[in-house]
Design a protein around this motif. Structure first.
Motif, PDB file in Angstrom:
ATOM      1  N   MET A  34     -10.614 -12.327   3.873  1.00 44.70           N
ATOM      2  CA  MET A  34     -10.424 -10.678   4.131  1.00 44.70           C
ATOM      3  C   MET A  34     -10.201 -10.415   5.387  1.00 44.70           C
ATOM      4  SD  MET A  34     -13.699  -7.667   2.435  1.00 44.70           S
ATOM      5  CE  MET A  34     -13.591  -8.468   1.324  1.00 44.70           C
ATOM      6  N   ILE A  35      -9.743  -9.856   5.481  1.00 45.70           N
ATOM      7  CA  ILE A  35      -8.828  -9.293   6.777  1.00 45.70           C
ATOM      8  C   ILE A  35      -9.214  -7.708   6.762  1.00 45.70           C
ATOM      9  CG2 ILE A  35      -6.972 -10.532   7.035  1.00 45.70           C
ATOM     10  CD1 ILE A  35      -5.062  -8.765   6.087  1.00 45.70           C
ATOM     11  N   ASP A  36      -9.090  -7.136   7.631  1.00 44.25           N
ATOM     12  CA  ASP A  36      -9.998  -5.234   8.144  1.00 44.25           C
ATOM     13  C   ASP A  36      -8.726  -4.857   8.215  1.00 44.25           C
ATOM     14  OD1 ASP A  36      -9.114  -6.137  10.764  1.00 44.25           O
ATOM     15  OD2 ASP A  36     -11.330  -6.008  10.839  1.00 44.25           O
ATOM     16  N   ALA A  37      -8.486  -3.372   8.426  1.00 49.27           N
ATOM     17  CA  ALA A  37      -7.811  -2.437   8.547  1.00 49.27           C
ATOM     18  C   ALA A  37      -6.879  -3.074   9.486  1.00 49.27           C
ATOM     19  CB  ALA A  37      -8.133  -1.446   8.370  1.00 49.27           C
ATOM     20  N   ALA A  45      -2.189   4.784  -1.041  1.00 47.45           N
ATOM     21  CA  ALA A  45      -3.187   5.277  -0.004  1.00 47.45           C
ATOM     22  C   ALA A  45      -4.291   4.208  -0.749  1.00 47.45           C
ATOM     23  CB  ALA A  45      -3.871   6.757  -0.447  1.00 47.45           C
ATOM     24  N   VAL A  46      -4.649   3.268   0.130  1.00 50.21           N
ATOM     25  CA  VAL A  46      -5.909   1.907   0.404  1.00 50.21           C
ATOM     26  C   VAL A  46      -6.783   2.686   0.958  1.00 50.21           C
ATOM     27  CG1 VAL A  46      -6.368   0.289   0.711  1.00 50.21           C
ATOM     28  CG2 VAL A  46      -4.042   0.421   0.394  1.00 50.21           C
ATOM     29  N   ASP A  82       5.654   0.727  -2.176  1.00 47.13           N
ATOM     30  CA  ASP A  82       6.764   0.537  -1.793  1.00 47.13           C
ATOM     31  C   ASP A  82       6.557   0.719  -0.024  1.00 47.13           C
ATOM     32  OD1 ASP A  82       9.327   0.867  -3.366  1.00 47.13           O
ATOM     33  OD2 ASP A  82       7.952   2.721  -3.762  1.00 47.13           O
ATOM     34  N   ILE A  83       4.820   1.784   0.389  1.00 49.00           N
ATOM     35  CA  ILE A  83       4.775   1.740   1.684  1.00 49.00           C
ATOM     36  C   ILE A  83       2.612   1.622   1.160  1.00 49.00           C
ATOM     37  CG2 ILE A  83       4.548   3.440   3.550  1.00 49.00           C
ATOM     38  CD1 ILE A  83       6.757   4.753   2.147  1.00 49.00           C
ATOM     39  N   ASN A 119       1.628  -6.148   9.513  1.00 50.58           N
ATOM     40  CA  ASN A 119       2.683  -5.380   8.542  1.00 50.58           C
ATOM     41  C   ASN A 119       1.898  -5.209   7.505  1.00 50.58           C
ATOM     42  OD1 ASN A 119       4.271  -4.422  11.148  1.00 50.58           O
ATOM     43  ND2 ASN A 119       4.757  -6.420  10.881  1.00 50.58           N
ATOM     44  N   LEU A 120       0.967  -5.484   7.342  1.00 46.29           N
ATOM     45  CA  LEU A 120       0.598  -5.189   5.499  1.00 46.29           C
ATOM     46  C   LEU A 120      -0.011  -3.504   4.973  1.00 46.29           C
ATOM     47  CD1 LEU A 120      -0.043  -6.675   2.769  1.00 46.29           C
ATOM     48  CD2 LEU A 120      -3.011  -6.585   3.988  1.00 46.29           C
ATOM     49  N   VAL A 121       0.820  -3.374   6.368  1.00 48.01           N
ATOM     50  CA  VAL A 121       0.149  -1.705   6.553  1.00 48.01           C
ATOM     51  C   VAL A 121       1.101  -0.860   7.197  1.00 48.01           C
ATOM     52  CG1 VAL A 121      -1.839  -1.735   4.646  1.00 48.01           C
ATOM     53  CG2 VAL A 121      -2.107  -1.379   7.175  1.00 48.01           C
TER      54      VAL A 121
END
Length: 264
Positions: free
Chosen positions: A172-175, A108-109, A125-126, A182-184
Motif C-alpha cells: 500500500m502507498i500513501d497519497a 475524487a479518491v 481520466d483524472i 503520477n498515479l494522482v
C-alpha cells in the motif's frame, strides 16, 4: 435494497457517489456493476453532461472485491468456467463501459482504494486524492490476479516498473507517493477534496463539449493505436468539430476578446 450509486447533477457536472460505506464501497457481491453501467449509459446519452466526478462515501473510496463473497465463490463447489463467466459478465463490463464513455471522469479518491478500487480509479481520466487516500494493487495478497483489467490499466497510468512493483508486492502507498508516481495529479486536504474536484470539473465543463468528448476519445484510442492511425482519426474528428457552432463561437469570442458561450 439500498442503491449502491448515488447520481447527482449540478449544471453540466454529474457526481457519482459509491454509498455502501459500512462495507467500504465494494464493487462485487452487490449491485455496483449494473448501477455503474446504467449511470454510464445515462451520462453518455445526456448531451448536457460535460464532466463526471466519482467518489466514495465514508472513510474509503472502495475496498474492491467483497472478501466474504470471494470466500463463498472460491471455497464452495463452483465450476471454474462459471467463475470465468461471472467475471466476463460482471466486473469486466465496468472498465469497458468507463473506457468508452466520452465524457471526462474525475476520480475524487477520499480514502483507501484497494484492489479493484484502485483499478476503478485508474479507469477514470483524472485522479485527485485527499491526504487520507491510500492505494494498493493487492490481488496477490489474496492469492488471485487482477481480474478487472488492472494489469492493462495500471502500467499505462504509472509505468511498467512501478505497476509491477505494486502488483507483485501488494504493498500500500500513501497519497504523497501516489502523487510522486503520477498515479494522482493533486493531493488536497480531506475537507477540500470535493470542492477541488468540482473546480476541475467546472473548468472542463466550460469548454466546447463535443470537442472535449472527441479529445477524450483520441486520448483513449491513443493508448493502443499507432501514431498513423491516431493522425487519421484526428483528421476525421477535426473535420467534424470545424463545422460546429461552438468552434465558430470560440474563434469569434477570441477575436472579440470576450468570454465564449458554448451550447454543445
Amino acid at each position: 435494497m439500498t442503491a449502491f450509486l448515488k447520481y447527482e447533477q449540478r449544471g453540466h457536472v454529474v457526481t457519482l457517489s459509491m454509498s455502501q460505506p459500512e462495507h467500504r464501497n465494494p464493487l462485487t457481491g452487490n449491485t455496483a456493476v449494473p448501477e455503474f453501467l446504467a449511470a454510464v449509459e445515462r451520462i453518455d446519452a445526456d448531451a448536457t453532461v460535460r464532466a463526471v466526478i466519482l467518489t466514495g462515501e465514508g472513510p474509503a473510496f472502495s475496498a474492491g472485491g467483497d472478501i466474504r463473497k470471494m470466500k463463498e465463490q472460491s471455497f464452495g463447489d463452483v465450476n471454474g468456467m462459471r467463475i470465468r463467466e461471472d467475471y466476463r459478465g460482471g466486473i469486466q463490463r465496468l472498465p469497458l463501459a468507463l473506457f468508452n464513455l466520452e465524457v471526462p471522469v474525475i476520480a475524487a479518491v477520499n480514502g483507501p482504494a484497494i484492489g479493484a478500487g484502485l483499478d476503478l480509479a485508474c479507469m477514470c481520466d483524472i485522479r485527485i486524492a485527499s491526504e487520507k487516500a491510500r492505494f494498493a494493487e493487492s490481488f496477490v495478497k489474496m492469492g488471485i490476479v487482477p481480474g478487472d483489467g488492472g494489469a492493462w490499466l495500471l502500467p499505462r497510468v504509472i509505468g511498467l516498473s512501478r505497476a509491477a512493483e505494486l502488483s507483485f508486492t501488494g504493498r500500500m502507498i500513501d497519497a504523497t507517493t501516489a502523487l510522486a508516481w503520477n498515479l494522482v495529479s493533486q493531493v488536497v486536504p480531506q475537507d477540500e477534496l470535493l470542492a477541488a474536484a468540482n473546480r476541475l470539473a467546472d473548468e472542463i465543463a466550460a469548454n466546447p463539449p463535443q470537442a472535449t468528448r472527441m479529445t477524450k476519445r483520441l486520448i483513449r484510442e491513443g493508448m493502443h493505436m499507432s501514431l498513423a492511425s491516431i493522425l487519421d482519426l484526428s483528421a476525421a474528428y477535426q473535420a467534424l468539430v470545424h463545422q460546429t457552432a461552438d468552434h465558430r463561437e470560440a474563434v469569434s469570442a477570441f477575436l472579440d476578446k470576450r468570454t465564449p458561450q458554448f451550447g454543445g
